[in-house]
Design an enzyme around this catalytic site. Structure first.
Site, PDB file in Angstrom:
ATOM      1  CB  VAL A  34     -11.295 -55.726  31.586  1.00 20.08           C
ATOM      2  CG1 VAL A  34     -10.150 -56.937  31.643  1.00 20.08           C
ATOM      3  CG2 VAL A  34     -12.702 -56.419  31.193  1.00 20.08           C
ATOM      4  N   GLY A  88     -10.647 -61.061  25.522  1.00 13.24           N
ATOM      5  CA  GLY A  88     -12.241 -61.481  25.566  1.00 13.24           C
ATOM      6  C   GLY A  88     -12.886 -61.435  26.717  1.00 13.24           C
ATOM      7  CE1 TYR A 120     -18.540 -49.903  25.198  1.00 12.57           C
ATOM      8  CE2 TYR A 120     -18.509 -52.637  25.680  1.00 12.57           C
ATOM      9  CZ  TYR A 120     -18.287 -51.361  25.954  1.00 12.57           C
ATOM     10  OH  TYR A 120     -17.569 -51.082  27.247  1.00 12.57           O
TER      11      TYR A 120
END
Lengths: 188, 170
Positions: free
Chosen positions: A114, A122, A158
């Site tokens: 990202v 998010g 994660y």
């Protein structure tokens, strides 16, 4: 208000995909290892044997040709009504199918990224959720990925989403043979 | 004198392949994780769009030996993709039966995988090794591999089905 959606990449996203691959490699401090190009090209002369697949590093052909070597999801920011700027691709999840001799077909998430200015919203989580959904739809009972040990933020994310660190838990190490070593082994 | 050759597996090798997958998992102390069946292996590896490819190490008997050829090792691999280098190979399983170790069969399998990878236009191939398996780690390093976990800090992560269902909202 702008919103984000995760969709399948199309060939037109190749420019953005390559840009983000390079940005991710830069972030991982390994950008010297990126040799891939956007177009079809031969990076080096074919090895001295007949009828061999030329070594090509072409994202477009590899991902959007007849037998894709990978699949890609992109995170796209959809502008709010009235916003002048159009939709923009701000993240990706690039994956392919692998095989576990214990469980069968799985997915390997090769790259997840990202852009820095879009983090904390998010979007990474949305990409992971989409990959999980794709994996289940395709009959996969696991999906795997690799993380650098100093990337605590990613490791924590994660783990919070349910992943296990197999290097920590079971002691797995990733090994790699590079081309020079391969040529030596093959006697080329 | 018996000799060893590395050849492509055929569907008839499935029984041996599954046996060796289980032996390898046993050796790795992770045999409880093996859920695959021979039927699935057959369909996945020898159907129309194989999910993997397999090499087997076969001992060819010497003239006069009563026992026939026997499969004593395997190298099971598939194609992956590096966004840095393009198509690669991942060697998912490499295994030699205990009584056939120390004869260079593992090395022969690795050499064959390297050759296949180069023929297919791959500029790297990857594999995973357990940290206590010093013999294997030393072998691969001696053949030119790098330990990326040690050198660059890569950790392998995995999402299992339960976590995936939760994420997907199923």
């Amino acid at each position: 208000m702008a919103s984000t959606r995760i969709r399948e990449a199309t060939e037109r996203d190749c420019g953005d995909i390559l840009r983000m691959i390079r940005e991710l490699a830069e972030y991982e401090k390994l950008s010297h290892q990126v040799k891939i190009s956007e177009e079809v090209s031969l990076c080096r002369p074919p090895p001295p044997r007949p009828n061999l697949t030329p070594i090509s590093t072409a994202l477009r052909a590899d991902g959007f040709g007849e037998n894709p070597s990978f699949h890609c999801l992109v995170a796209e920011v959809i502008p709010a009504p009235g916003e002048l700027q159009g939709p923009r691709v701000v993240g990706l999840g690039l994956y392919y199918f692998i095989y576990s001799t214990w469980k069968g077909r799985n997915i390997y998430l090769e790259d997840i990224y990202v852009m820095p200015q879009y983090r904390g919203q998010g979007i990474g989580t949305k990409i992971i959720k989409k990959v999980a959904e794709v994996a289940l739809c395709k009959g996969c009972s696991q999906f795997r990925l690799a993380v650098l040990d100093w990337n605590k933020k990613a490791m924590d994310l994660y783990k919070s989403l349910g992943a296990q660190d197999l290097t920590e838990l079971e002691g797995w190490h990733s090994f790699r043979f590079e081309e020079a070593a391969m040529r030596e082994l093959a006697g080329w």
